[in-house]
Design a protein around this motif. Structure first.
Motif, mmCIF file in Angstrom:
data_model
loop_
_atom_site.group_PDB
_atom_site.id
_atom_site.type_symbol
_atom_site.label_atom_id
_atom_site.label_comp_id
_atom_site.label_asym_id
_atom_site.label_seq_id
_atom_site.Cartn_x
_atom_site.Cartn_y
_atom_site.Cartn_z
ATOM 1 N N CYS A 1 2.265 19.578 0.343
ATOM 2 C CA CYS A 1 1.744 18.202 0.273
ATOM 3 C C CYS A 1 1.672 17.724 -1.169
ATOM 4 O O CYS A 1 1.971 16.558 -1.460
ATOM 5 C CB CYS A 1 0.369 18.129 0.929
ATOM 6 S SG CYS A 1 0.396 18.214 2.723
ATOM 7 N N LEU A 2 1.278 18.621 -2.069
ATOM 8 C CA LEU A 2 1.227 18.245 -3.482
ATOM 9 C C LEU A 2 2.622 17.943 -4.010
ATOM 10 O O LEU A 2 2.832 16.965 -4.747
ATOM 11 C CB LEU A 2 0.574 19.365 -4.292
ATOM 12 C CG LEU A 2 0.424 19.115 -5.796
ATOM 13 C CD1 LEU A 2 -0.451 17.889 -6.049
ATOM 14 C CD2 LEU A 2 -0.145 20.343 -6.492
ATOM 15 N N LEU A 3 3.590 18.775 -3.645
ATOM 16 C CA LEU A 3 4.975 18.538 -4.051
ATOM 17 C C LEU A 3 5.486 17.227 -3.466
ATOM 18 O O LEU A 3 6.150 16.433 -4.159
ATOM 19 C CB LEU A 3 5.850 19.702 -3.597
ATOM 20 C CG LEU A 3 7.340 19.606 -3.925
ATOM 21 C CD1 LEU A 3 7.549 19.550 -5.439
ATOM 22 C CD2 LEU A 3 8.105 20.791 -3.321
ATOM 23 N N ALA A 4 5.161 16.984 -2.205
ATOM 24 C CA ALA A 4 5.575 15.731 -1.570
ATOM 25 C C ALA A 4 4.950 14.524 -2.274
ATOM 26 O O ALA A 4 5.601 13.485 -2.436
ATOM 27 C CB ALA A 4 5.174 15.739 -0.093
ATOM 28 N N PHE A 5 3.708 14.660 -2.704
ATOM 29 C CA PHE A 5 3.052 13.567 -3.432
ATOM 30 C C PHE A 5 3.804 13.242 -4.719
ATOM 31 O O PHE A 5 4.043 12.076 -5.046
ATOM 32 C CB PHE A 5 1.607 13.946 -3.732
ATOM 33 C CG PHE A 5 0.904 12.986 -4.651
ATOM 34 C CD1 PHE A 5 0.491 11.746 -4.189
ATOM 35 C CD2 PHE A 5 0.671 13.314 -5.979
ATOM 36 C CE1 PHE A 5 -0.148 10.844 -5.032
ATOM 37 C CE2 PHE A 5 0.032 12.423 -6.835
ATOM 38 C CZ PHE A 5 -0.380 11.187 -6.359
ATOM 39 N N VAL A 6 4.185 14.283 -5.456
ATOM 40 C CA VAL A 6 4.918 14.067 -6.713
ATOM 41 C C VAL A 6 6.243 13.370 -6.441
ATOM 42 O O VAL A 6 6.629 12.426 -7.146
ATOM 43 C CB VAL A 6 5.131 15.405 -7.447
ATOM 44 C CG1 VAL A 6 6.026 15.213 -8.660
ATOM 45 C CG2 VAL A 6 3.797 16.018 -7.854
ATOM 46 N N LEU B 1 0.834 -1.194 0.000
ATOM 47 C CA LEU B 1 0.000 0.000 0.000
ATOM 48 C C LEU B 1 0.875 1.252 0.000
ATOM 49 O O LEU B 1 1.807 1.368 0.796
ATOM 50 C CB LEU B 1 -0.905 -0.010 1.234
ATOM 51 C CG LEU B 1 -1.840 1.198 1.412
ATOM 52 C CD1 LEU B 1 -2.861 1.239 0.287
ATOM 53 C CD2 LEU B 1 -2.535 1.117 2.763
ATOM 54 N N ASP B 2 0.567 2.171 -0.896
ATOM 55 C CA ASP B 2 1.295 3.439 -0.982
ATOM 56 C C ASP B 2 0.653 4.442 -0.024
ATOM 57 O O ASP B 2 -0.067 5.359 -0.427
ATOM 58 C CB ASP B 2 1.268 3.952 -2.425
ATOM 59 C CG ASP B 2 2.042 5.253 -2.598
ATOM 60 O OD1 ASP B 2 2.803 5.616 -1.678
ATOM 61 O OD2 ASP B 2 1.867 5.900 -3.648
ATOM 62 N N GLY B 3 0.899 4.230 1.272
ATOM 63 C CA GLY B 3 0.284 5.086 2.285
ATOM 64 C C GLY B 3 0.725 6.529 2.195
ATOM 65 O O GLY B 3 -0.082 7.451 2.356
ATOM 66 N N ALA B 4 2.005 6.755 1.904
ATOM 67 C CA ALA B 4 2.520 8.128 1.823
ATOM 68 C C ALA B 4 1.854 8.884 0.676
ATOM 69 O O ALA B 4 1.477 10.059 0.819
ATOM 70 C CB ALA B 4 4.031 8.111 1.642
ATOM 71 N N GLY B 5 1.697 8.218 -0.464
ATOM 72 C CA GLY B 5 1.041 8.868 -1.595
ATOM 73 C C GLY B 5 -0.409 9.186 -1.299
ATOM 74 O O GLY B 5 -0.906 10.269 -1.635
ATOM 75 N N MET B 6 -1.094 8.248 -0.655
ATOM 76 C CA MET B 6 -2.504 8.455 -0.335
ATOM 77 C C MET B 6 -2.680 9.632 0.620
ATOM 78 O O MET B 6 -3.541 10.496 0.421
ATOM 79 C CB MET B 6 -3.081 7.180 0.286
ATOM 80 C CG MET B 6 -4.562 7.256 0.610
ATOM 81 S SD MET B 6 -5.196 5.698 1.269
ATOM 82 C CE MET B 6 -4.348 5.661 2.862
ATOM 83 N N VAL C 1 7.055 11.506 -3.797
ATOM 84 C CA VAL C 1 6.793 10.134 -3.330
ATOM 85 C C VAL C 1 6.496 9.210 -4.493
ATOM 86 O O VAL C 1 7.006 8.076 -4.556
ATOM 87 C CB VAL C 1 5.628 10.143 -2.315
ATOM 88 C CG1 VAL C 1 5.105 8.731 -2.088
ATOM 89 C CG2 VAL C 1 6.079 10.746 -0.997
ATOM 90 N N GLU C 2 5.704 9.678 -5.429
ATOM 91 C CA GLU C 2 5.326 8.818 -6.550
ATOM 92 C C GLU C 2 6.510 8.536 -7.485
ATOM 93 O O GLU C 2 6.518 7.526 -8.179
ATOM 94 C CB GLU C 2 4.177 9.458 -7.339
ATOM 95 C CG GLU C 2 2.893 9.607 -6.546
ATOM 96 C CD GLU C 2 2.473 8.310 -5.879
ATOM 97 O OE1 GLU C 2 2.050 7.389 -6.589
ATOM 98 O OE2 GLU C 2 2.577 8.212 -4.642
ATOM 99 N N ARG C 3 7.493 9.408 -7.468
ATOM 100 C CA ARG C 3 8.663 9.191 -8.314
ATOM 101 C C ARG C 3 9.666 8.220 -7.686
ATOM 102 O O ARG C 3 10.360 7.507 -8.400
ATOM 103 C CB ARG C 3 9.357 10.520 -8.619
ATOM 104 C CG ARG C 3 8.610 11.375 -9.637
ATOM 105 C CD ARG C 3 9.433 12.589 -10.033
ATOM 106 N NE ARG C 3 8.821 13.343 -11.093
ATOM 107 C CZ ARG C 3 8.962 13.064 -12.393
ATOM 108 N NH1 ARG C 3 9.693 12.042 -12.771
ATOM 109 N NH2 ARG C 3 8.372 13.814 -13.297
ATOM 110 N N VAL C 4 9.736 8.204 -6.353
ATOM 111 C CA VAL C 4 10.765 7.391 -5.703
ATOM 112 C C VAL C 4 10.222 6.116 -5.071
ATOM 113 O O VAL C 4 11.000 5.220 -4.738
ATOM 114 C CB VAL C 4 11.498 8.225 -4.618
ATOM 115 C CG1 VAL C 4 12.111 9.470 -5.237
ATOM 116 C CG2 VAL C 4 10.559 8.607 -3.485
#
Length: 560
Positions: free
Chosen positions: A290-295, A248-253, A297-300
């Protein structure tokens, strides 16, 4: 059985036999019609030769469960706008509360969409489907029992989260339940029709329930529906898991949910807090982080919720802009359009619900035409064209609401045009996003599509509401009664504008309030029309010209 019941025996016998035969032999009848043999029991003394010997296939019950759950999900999006004015009055809310009744549902739905797929793959799709149905029923009952706005908004959040989980499980259950391609196409067609009925007729159903009973039953009706859906899913759905399910991608969610919530909160509450105040700027900054962090997270992430590489596929990105276009214009306006029919035209609940049919019914009948057009001309023309039609409808509604004697007739051309545009765009977007990627990535593509819809809808509900209130405020600045009220109460005109936009009683002339509300809707329609036309143009450019050697069939492989 009394004589009237005896007289019905042949009729019910024939109907049972007809539906049972259809369920057993190749699904040649409408699959959801098989519900008849469960909802209407056979009369006493009537026996069937086939029933004791040939069990009804599990597929029919699974399809019935999926269709019922999709009906519930669609109704909770489109029937609730018809009762927002009643909620505001009886639960003592304001215009912002009305926005959050809808936004809580959409934000919560966005939060769980991608996570549900992973959880279902790991712990069982049927198991999660059953849990989601049960919790959706509980959340719906809590909504119906709410006695104030905070409880209602919290219950709507739970309802949205379980509804989003239910939606993802519907697709997973159908995909596994119908391995044969032809049967799967029929199953998804039935699912789409029932989902469309829930969305299309929701305003009328909500208005009728409000007129015949009370607003509580718009929510409470889902209690018994959830029980029926649970019984069908328990007996019919097959359990399945993915032994190679990802983590589960909890950080992305979490980062995506916080970014969307922060943006909606900034837009909705910023006017009262002051857009230049430190708390408001802090919320905006935290949302952007948070939006920047989402991007990032999804890349790494090893198992990202979003595979950002798909945005490099032109057809996928062009279709995703179509999702954004619909939710910048058509869907958020369906929340505010009943307020126009009530507050400006003075219609009652049933009349307002019937007037909304012109806006929603075209979305049910146009999709088959959209499919043929996409086969022939490719989605790169159909999706931007549908968005353009939605925008044209908004400008026609703006004209119709600005005439000397506005009515549902003056609004009719614009409502129909916008509905036709939505019908051209909606299913074409879904089929194009999933058809633009390989088969093993269709679930992820579908999740991104639904997330894009919910994210843009949550933000656009807030932005369109801001446009509406700003338009009302602009009108009130030139009205002496309004300026005098603001001065006497030492309050900004915005408070009065929000009360008018929400349909609440105000301390100025009723005709002035109605004219101010009509002016606010001119601004809201302008926002929706310009926004969807801009996204139509960008979508057209992103799709780009057809590739050499790519005929209409291969370019629209999502429809083959």
């Amino acid at each position: 059985m009394h004589e009237g019941g005896d007289a019905l025996k042949p009729v019910i016998h024939a109907a049972h036999h007809w539906f049972l035969d259809g369920c057993i032999h190749g699904m040649k009848w409408s699959q959801w019609g098989c519900l008849f043999v469960y909802i209407v029991p056979a009369p006493a003394g009537v026996h069937f030769m086939t029933a004791p010997h040939v069990p009804i296939p599990n597929n029919s019950m699974a399809l019935a469960a999926v269709c019922l759950s999709s009906l519930m999900f669609g109704l909770e999006i489109s029937s609730v706008p018809a009762i927002l004015s009643a909620l505001e009055r009886t639960l003592h809310g304001d215009f912002k509360d009305v926005q959050w009744v809808m936004n809580a549902y959409t934000i919560a739905c966005t939060s769980v969409l991608m996570a549900t797929g992973t959880l279902a793959d790991r712990y069982g799709r049927k198991r999660l489907f059953l849990i989601a149905i049960a919790l959706f029923g509980v959340a719906s009952v809590l909504c119906g029992l709410a006695r104030d706005m905070p409880v209602m908004i919290a219950a709507r959040f739970l309802q949205g989260a379980t509804g989003g989980a239910m939606l993802i499980c519907q697709v997973a259950v159908l995909s596994y339940q119908f391995p044969d391609r032809a049967a799967r196409v029929k199953a998804f067609a039935a699912w789409g029709v029932i989902f469309g009925i829930g969305l299309g007729f929701g305003p009328v159903i909500g208005g009728a329930i409000l007129a015949l009973a009370n607003w509580q039953w718009v929510f409470l009706v889902h209690g018994p529906l959830a029980l029926a859906t649970l019984a069908l899913a328990w007996r019919g759905a097959l359990e399945s898991r993915d032994p190679n399910a990802q983590r589960l991608d909890g950080a992305g969610m979490i980062t995506l949910s916080l970014a969307v919530f922060g943006a909606a909160y900034f837009i909705t509450q910023g006017g009262d807090m002051g857009y230049a105040s430190l708390p408001t700027l802090g919320i905006a900054g935290a949302s952007a982080l948070c939006l920047l962090a989402f991007v990032v997270v999804e890349r790494v992430a090893a198992c990202p919720m979003f595979d950002v590489s798909v945005f490099g596929i032109r057809t996928f990105s062009g279709a995703l802009l179509g999702s954004a276009g619909m939710n910048v214009s058509f869907w958020p306006f369906m929340i505010y359009l009943p307020l126009y029919f009530h507050g400006v035209l003075g219609y009652g609940d049933v009349a307002a619900g019937c007037s909304l049919l012109a806006y929603t019914l075209p979305t049910l009948v146009v999709p088959p035409l959209a499919e043929r057009l996409a086969h022939r001309y490719r989605p790169g023309w159909v999706i931007p064209g549908g968005l353009f039609a939605i925008g044209a409808g908004f400008f026609l509604m703006r004209w119709g609401s600005g005439v000397a004697q506005p009515s549902w007739l003056t609004m009719l051309p614009g409502c129909v045009c916008a509905g036709v545009g939505l019908g051209l765009t909606n299913t074409t977007v879904t089929n194009t996003t999933t058809g633009s990627v390989s088969s093993e990535r269709t679930g992820m593509a579908s999740g991104i599509d639904m997330s894009a819809r919910m994210v843009t809808l949550a933000i656009s509900i807030a932005l369109m509401g801001q446009a509406l209130v700003s338009g009302v405020s602009a009108y009130l600045r030139h009205v002496a009664d309004a300026r005098a009220w603001a001065a006497a109460n030492a309050l900004p005109l915005r408070h009065l504008a929000e009360a008018i936009a929400g349909g609440m009683p105000v301390a100025i002339d009723a005709g002035t309030a109605r004219a101010a509300l009509a002016h606010g809707f001119q601004w809201a329609l302008l926002y929706g029309g310009i926004g969807v036309w801009m996204l139509a143009a960008i979508s057209f450019l992103v799709f780009g010209p057809a590739r050499p050697g790519c005929d209409s069939a291969s370019c629209a492989r999502a429809f083959t």
